[in-house]
Design an enzyme around this catalytic site. Structure first.
Site: not given
Length: 731
Positions: A44, A113, A174, A354-356, A358, A361
């Site tokens: 589409e 359509k 669609c 930013p890798l904590s 937890g 992340s």
């Protein structure tokens, strides 16, 4: 036999990039012709890209679409093949979402359509008008710059089908497939055997089965060949169009494309026998009867034969087993492909996360790792386009290219553990181990010095220094101290993303990745302008429960074994001091579990429940373990914090859309952001219901006690009393 070879496709179009889109349309037509197909179906609005949004209101967008179509018609692209091409068309004063059906360098018909998608992520009525005339085809005057080049002044426009010498073909666009009375029902009764559905359908967890059931159902009881084409990839927004183009014959899937892929073009081809369609229809008495009194649908006659006769060299395609991904695979592959499209089209040189340590992340890190694996795999399979993009983004020289996902990750992925005095050694270690498994360039940074400097500045200005609650501070002090840490991390992340490439002599910049999930956004359990504020977020519309299942899956299937330990750890923000008698936990802070949040989210969005309706629903669902008063307290607690924090969603990082109860404020979940958080009228109604339910419960308990006393008094006497005494005893 009437053998017909048909081709549909997944195309990774990019909104408003006409050069890219036109090139891929042409290439897909060439691939279809090389495969021997007589029909080629594209997605589409493939010329412009589906996600142009308010650009559709610009006359330039429609003009450029006609220019691209002219380019196709002036070449040999449509020679001997029916091509259905999606683009916007203006007729008179109205703008329509159309499929332009082209054959042998002419436009045979333009099909607008009729039923527009206008809920959830879709706003088609903002840009297009639905075509409402079903009884006739009207004459459409082609733009002069088109007509003079293709020697054709006008074309039939409207709802109808094309009658070839050997079969009838029609378009269905669609949303029309999913409407209560879909066009293919009348078209089938009018003898249409081949249906072409051009779609722009996005990925949503566990949604594919619903789509395929609708496609299969379209031909299962009325016969037909149903071709389905879809866009695939990120065309510039929060949505990932998940392909899965397919061909269905009489309810059997005979060809299916990929749902997730890094390929820009994928052709799905099938050889079908049209006689099996006629045979099925002829064997259904009700079909014959309804066809005899059908509503006539207008048609355009084309004196050309599409099919071939019986030939031992060509064999009809056989039914195949439908390929479905489990939800964990969907989380791995959908956001991975979306990130790759965003990365290669944005001009960035990589990602910074930013890798904590937890769950959230770490899920994002695993998804980036999965992306790197997919890139290396696709290069090994010979995809030159992916290879060229990877060489450019990874800054490879001297003919080198990625052959190892960890080595590629080292070039394009930074991870940063931004620890404080409140961070544990366990999360720090988990972040480092996961970064090593993925291969990212990992940094370990302490933010204590910056926090201390800001607190000293605050003390200089005010003469006061805030304390944590565990150290005797107030709730206001406690929250303020947590927010300082969170916001410092956001500032540091963007600084590193812009300057680290310079430090390492790399071109460009890095995109900062966010890692808040859909449940935390719904509850508002995040700091405004903290690490949830990023450039993009691949998990922002995924629930915590689904992410935990994904981590378990990824630990084995992606080879990042440390994810198992990360998933098993209790979720914690680590923004408060750790004491022997206190450790901060997310669910304790929120006053609700992640499982409860998913329930609230689905009731609020999918079932459209306000506070009172949610209370009633949960009384049924949780009544076996909670009293009405306890249910009321939970519902009030949720709506209080949902409404207090709704303002945060106005600045929510653009997130991959994956969940049907997403609270995303930009398009999917449109609500105010200033509430009366006390909900006085609604909560009062809940209180009244609680009193009513508790009163009924007391009456029922008293009746049961009386019934018990009577039944213990003797056999016959108990029966007589139950029948002639208190009328409520028998309840």
């Amino acid at each position: 036999m009437r053998l017909l070879k048909v081709a549909t496709c997944n195309l990774n179009q990019w909104a408003m990039d006409f050069d890219c889109n036109l090139k891929q349309i042409k290439e897909s037509i060439s691939m279809a012709k090389q495969a021997g197909a007589a029909i080629r179906l594209g997605p589409e609005l493939e010329v412009t890209g589906y996600g142009c949004e308010d650009h559709f209101l610009e006359l330039d967008t429609v003009s450029h679409a006609w220019e691209c179509l002219k380019d196709i018609l002036l070449g040999d692209w449509t020679d001997g093949i029916l091509c259905s091409i999606g683009m916007p068309v203006i007729k008179g004063s109205e703008r329509y979402n159309c499929q332009v059906l082209c054959f042998n360098r002419k436009i045979i018909m333009i099909r607008p359509k009729m039923w527009l998608a206008n809920d959830g992520n879709y706003r088609e009525l903002r840009w297009f008008t639905a075509w409402k005339q079903k009884d006739q085809l009207v004459d459409f005057q082609l733009p002069f710059e088109i007509s003079e080049h293709i020697s054709q002044k006008s074309v039939p426009f409207g709802y109808g089908f094309i009658q070839f010498l050997d079969t009838a073909v029609a378009a269905e666009i669609c949303e029309e497939l999913f409407s209560p009375v879909p066009p293919h029902a009348d078209l089938a009764l009018n003898g249409v055997e081949v249906f072409m559905n051009a779609s722009g359908s996005h990925h949503q967890l566990r949604k594919l089965d619903l789509r395929l059931r609708a496609i299969i159902g379209a031909t299962h009881t009325r016969g037909g060949v149903y071709m389905y084409s879809n866009q695939q990839g990120c065309d510039g927004s929060r949505l990932y169009y998940d392909g899965c183009s397919c061909i269905v014959v009489n309810g059997d899937v005979v060809a299916q494309g990929s749902q997730f892929s890094l390929k820009d073009i994928e052709i799905v081809v099938a050889q079908v026998d049209l006689d099996v369609v006629a045979s099925l229809r002829g064997s259904i008495s009700s079909f014959q009867e309804q066809a005899s009194r059908k509503t006539i649908v207008p048609s355009v006659a084309v004196p050309y034969k599409l099919s071939q006769s019986f030939n031992l060299k060509t064999c009809p395609s056989s039914p195949l087993e439908i390929k479905y991904h489990c939800p964990e695979e969907e989380i791995a592959f959908g956001p991975s492909c979306w990130l790759w499209d965003y990365l290669r089209r944005s001009g960035a040189s990589g990602f910074l996360l930013p890798l904590s340590g937890g769950a959230d992340s770490s899920s994002v890190a695993a998804i980036v790792g999965c992306m790197c694996q997919l890139v290396v795999k696709e290069i090994a399979n010979g995809d030159e386009k992916v290879k060229a993009d990877a060489i450019r983004i990874g800054n490879y020289t001297d003919g080198q290219f990625p052959t190892d996902s960890r080595e590629f990750a080292k070039r394009i992925f930074y991870t940063v553990f931004m620890g404080s005095e409140n961070s544990s050694e366990a999360t720090k270690s988990r972040a480092k181990v996961l970064a090593d498994e993925i291969g990212s360039w990992h940094l370990d940074v302490s933010i204590d010095g910056v926090v201390s400097a800001l607190l000293s500045l605050f003390q200089t200005l005010t003469g006061k220094r805030p304390r944590y609650k565990v150290d005797g501070g107030s709730n206001i002090e406690n929250l303020g101290l947590q927010n300082i840490q969170a916001r410092i991390r956001m500032v540091l992340a963007f600084m590193l993303a812009s300057l680290l490439p310079w430090v390492h002599n790399k071109p460009g910049f890095y995109l900062v990745l966010g890692s808040s999930n859909v449940d935390e956004a719904l509850r508002g359990y995040l700091t405004k302008y903290d690490c949830s504020s990023a450039d993009i977020n691949p998990i922002g519309s995924i629930s915590k429960q689904d992410l935990r299942s994904f981590l378990q899956w990824a630990a084995t299937h992606l080879g990042y074994s440390s994810l198992a330990d990360i998933e098993a750890a209790p979720p914690t923000a680590e923004l408060e001091p750790i004491r022997a008698n206190y450790s901060q936990l997310d669910e304790v802070d929120m006053g609700m579990t992640y499982e409860e949040l998913s329930v609230y989210g689905r009731l609020r969005k999918i079932f459209q429940c306000g506070p009172v309706s949610m209370f009633k629903n949960l009384c049924y669902r949780w009544g076996a373990r909670l009293t009405p008063l306890e249910v009321a307290d939970k519902v009030k607690h949720f709506f209080k914090y949902y409404s207090i924090n709704r303002h945060k969603l106005t600045v929510l990082t653009p997130s991959y859309h994956a969940e049907s109860y997403s609270p995303e404020d930009n398009r999917f979940d449109l609500r105010q952001f200033l509430y009366n958080a006390r909900w006085p009228y609604q909560f009062r109604k809940i209180d009244e219901l609680v009193q009513e339910l508790d009163g009924n419960k007391v009456a029922i308990e008293e009746d049961h006690e009386k019934l018990g006393a009577i039944s213990h008094g003797g056999g016959g006497m108990g029966v007589a009393a139950a029948g002639s005494g208190n009328p409520n005893v028998g309840i």
